[in-house]
Every structure is written in C-alpha cells, then in structure tokens.
Design a protein around this motif. Structure first.
Motif, short mmCIF file in Angstrom:
data_model
loop_
_atom_site.label_atom_id
_atom_site.label_comp_id
_atom_site.label_asym_id
_atom_site.label_seq_id
_atom_site.Cartn_x
_atom_site.Cartn_y
_atom_site.Cartn_z
N ASP A 12 -13.33 77.44 -10.61
CA ASP A 12 -12.62 78.23 -9.60
C ASP A 12 -13.41 79.50 -9.25
O ASP A 12 -13.45 79.92 -8.09
N GLN A 15 -16.31 78.55 -7.03
CA GLN A 15 -15.82 78.22 -5.69
C GLN A 15 -15.51 79.49 -4.89
O GLN A 15 -15.78 79.56 -3.69
N SER A 16 -14.98 80.49 -5.57
CA SER A 16 -14.71 81.77 -4.89
C SER A 16 -16.01 82.44 -4.47
O SER A 16 -16.12 82.98 -3.35
N THR A 17 -17.00 82.39 -5.37
CA THR A 17 -18.30 82.98 -5.04
C THR A 17 -18.95 82.23 -3.89
O THR A 17 -19.57 82.83 -3.00
N GLN A 18 -18.79 80.92 -3.87
CA GLN A 18 -19.38 80.11 -2.81
C GLN A 18 -18.78 80.47 -1.45
O GLN A 18 -19.49 80.47 -0.44
N GLN A 19 -17.50 80.76 -1.42
CA GLN A 19 -16.88 81.18 -0.16
C GLN A 19 -17.52 82.46 0.37
O GLN A 19 -17.73 82.61 1.58
N ILE A 20 -17.87 83.36 -0.55
CA ILE A 20 -18.52 84.61 -0.15
C ILE A 20 -19.92 84.34 0.37
O ILE A 20 -20.34 84.87 1.42
N THR A 21 -20.70 83.51 -0.35
CA THR A 21 -22.08 83.23 0.09
C THR A 21 -22.10 82.51 1.43
O THR A 21 -22.97 82.76 2.26
N LYS A 22 -21.13 81.62 1.66
CA LYS A 22 -21.08 80.92 2.95
C LYS A 22 -20.74 81.89 4.07
O LYS A 22 -21.29 81.80 5.18
N ALA A 23 -19.83 82.83 3.78
CA ALA A 23 -19.48 83.83 4.80
C ALA A 23 -20.67 84.74 5.10
O ALA A 23 -20.95 85.05 6.28
N SER A 250 -25.35 78.87 -1.90
CA SER A 250 -24.25 77.94 -1.63
C SER A 250 -24.59 76.54 -2.14
O SER A 250 -23.74 75.84 -2.69
N ASP A 254 -22.70 74.32 -5.07
CA ASP A 254 -22.26 72.92 -4.95
C ASP A 254 -22.67 72.11 -6.17
O ASP A 254 -21.88 71.31 -6.70
#
Length: 288
Positions: A12, A15-23, A250, A254
């Motif tokens: 989790d 996944q939260s960090t990935q949302q930041i990197t994608k943004a 990102s 994954d």
C-alpha cells in the motif's frame, strides 16, 4: 518471513508513492513541452549570436581589449546553473561533476550559483559561493541573465578574476541532456581565425567608431545572451530529466508491487493451507 499484514502495508505504501511519481511525471511532461518549445525557438538566436561574435573577432586585426585576453588573476568565475528541486535523476550531480573533475583548485574559483541544489552541494563541499540567484530558475528572464552577467563582468573588469565560465546542461532531446562547461571570457576566437585563414574566406572587419567602443557594447550583450540561453536550455533539461526519473520510479514501483503481491498471495495460501491442516488434524484426533 514477513507477515501478510506487513506485506500488505508495504505494498500500500509503494502504491501511494507510485501515485505521487506518476503525478510528478505528468506535471514534468507538461512543463517540458513548454520549456522545449521555448528552447527550440530560442536556440537559433543564441547559436547565431555566438557564431557572429566569433566571426567578427576572427576577422579583426590587432585587437587589444580586456575581453579578449586573460586577466592577471588566476581566479575563475563560474556561473553554475542547476535546479531548485531534486528528484531529477543525475541532472544536478552531472553539472557539479563538471567542477569537481575539472582539476581546478577550490580556492581559485568563485561560484555564481543559479539553482539551490548546486549552491547547497558546492557550499557543503567547500567551494566559494560569491552569490546565490536560485530564484531565477523559477521563471528565467533576460533581465536576470543581464544582472548576473553584470556582476561577473564587473569582477572581470576589476581584475578579481581572469576567466569566466558557464556550467549548465544543454538540452538535446527528451532523453539526452549534455552537461556543458563553456568559457565566456576571454572570448576564444583563435580557432575560428585559423579556420578562416586556411579556407581563404577571411575579410578584415571595419569598426565604427573604433574597435574598443564596439566591443564594450557587443561583448556584454554576447555574454548576457549566452547566459540567458543557458537558463532556457537548463529549464528544458531539468524537466526532461525529472520526467525520466519519475517514469523510472513508477516502473520500479510496478515491479515491487508485483513482487509483493506474489509474496502476499503465497503467504495467504500458506496461511490457508496451515488452517486446513490444523482442521483436518483436529478432526482426525476427534475421530481417533
């Protein structure tokens, strides 16, 4: 072996960090589009400015001007252009490496910092920071380049430094960004002069009113233009480097999520198998 709860918490978090990197990648992509358009539109002007000054000086004779000869001082002034923010891969460290691997002594170099990351790193390593104009990189303007150019030219004219250099990252394309160390003063025009003499295309330049007054006006504009061009190139390179770094982050997220999901499923399967084994064992004990 980690418990299912630990694995789920870790997954989790990633996944939260990935949302930041994608943004951040999305934001950098939008900024890169604007910065790249600006760099592509401005580059012909600054390249032509450089070529024109080299051509004028190469076609001149018997010029004795302070801008064309190294000063008596052995000190060097270096305008170092980095970013105010990190998370851009090796963008800042590559520019810093231009200085650390130059062979220059720290005590012989004056740093004019443009970019918080470069100023902080060089200061921590013991380099002499003369000025910090990090705010310029938030929205580079020609007036900012002219102000910095005025400072280094004043230092050169006063004999405090004998050479002026510019360290920045040249934007080539979205993937390739080239750390560049360029000497601004004294103007290096001898190679262009030799090239023209060999080709036989050299026509002597006439100055009006005289070479000294013309160079007093021309060279500062040349220096300021090159500095501003470096700001534009650096802005595009920074956003390109950050976009790549966030894309790689990102992708790594994954891979980590997939590995943790596999570990979670295995732990879950192991727990179910253990519960079934305990139930069967209990039932057999009761029947026995």
């Amino acid at each position: 072996m980690a418990s299912m709860r630990d694995i789920k918490r870790r997954r989790d978090s990633i996944q939260s960090t990935q949302q930041i990197t994608k943004a951040m990648k999305l934001v950098s992509t939008v900024k890169l589009q604007r910065a790249r358009t600006r760099a592509d539109n401005a580059r012909p002007y600054f390249d032509k400015m450089y070529e024109t000054v080299q051509s004028i000086l190469a076609d001149s004779e018997r010029l004795d001007h302070p801008y064309l000869t190294a000063g008596a001082s052995d000190r060097k002034a270096v305008i170092v252009v980095t970013s105010n923010r990190g998370l851009a891969g090796g963008y800042n460290s590559n520019v810093i490496r231009l200085l650390t691997e130059s062979g220059w002594k720290k005590e012989d170099v004056d740093i004019y910092g443009v970019g918080r990351k470069g100023v902080e790193t060089l200061s921590r390593r013991g380099w002499h920071i003369v000025s910090d104009d990090s705010g310029v990189m938030d929205a580079p303007a020609f007036s900012d380049a002219a102000a910095i150019g005025e400072k280094v030219l004043a230092s050169f004219a006063a004999g405090q430094v004998g050479e002026i250099y510019l360290a920045y990252t040249r934007f080539k394309n979205t993937v390739v960004h080239v750390p560049t160390l360029t000497r601004l003063l004294p103007v290096d025009w001898e190679k262009e002069k030799e090239k023209r003499q060999e080709s036989g295309s050299r026509t002597l330049m006439n100055y009006e009113p005289n070479p000294e007054e013309a160079l007093d006006l021309l060279v500062p504009k040349y220096v300021n233009s090159i500095i501003f061009g470096a700001f534009i190139e650096a802005a595009a390179s920074e956003n390109g480097a950050r976009m790549q770094a966030m894309d790689a982050a990102s992708g790594n997220a994954d891979d980590m999520i997939a590995a943790l999901s596999l570990a979670y499923n295995r732990a879950r399967q192991g727990a179910i198998t253990q519960e079934l084994t305990e139930i069967i064992s209990g039932a057999e004990a009761l029947n026995g």
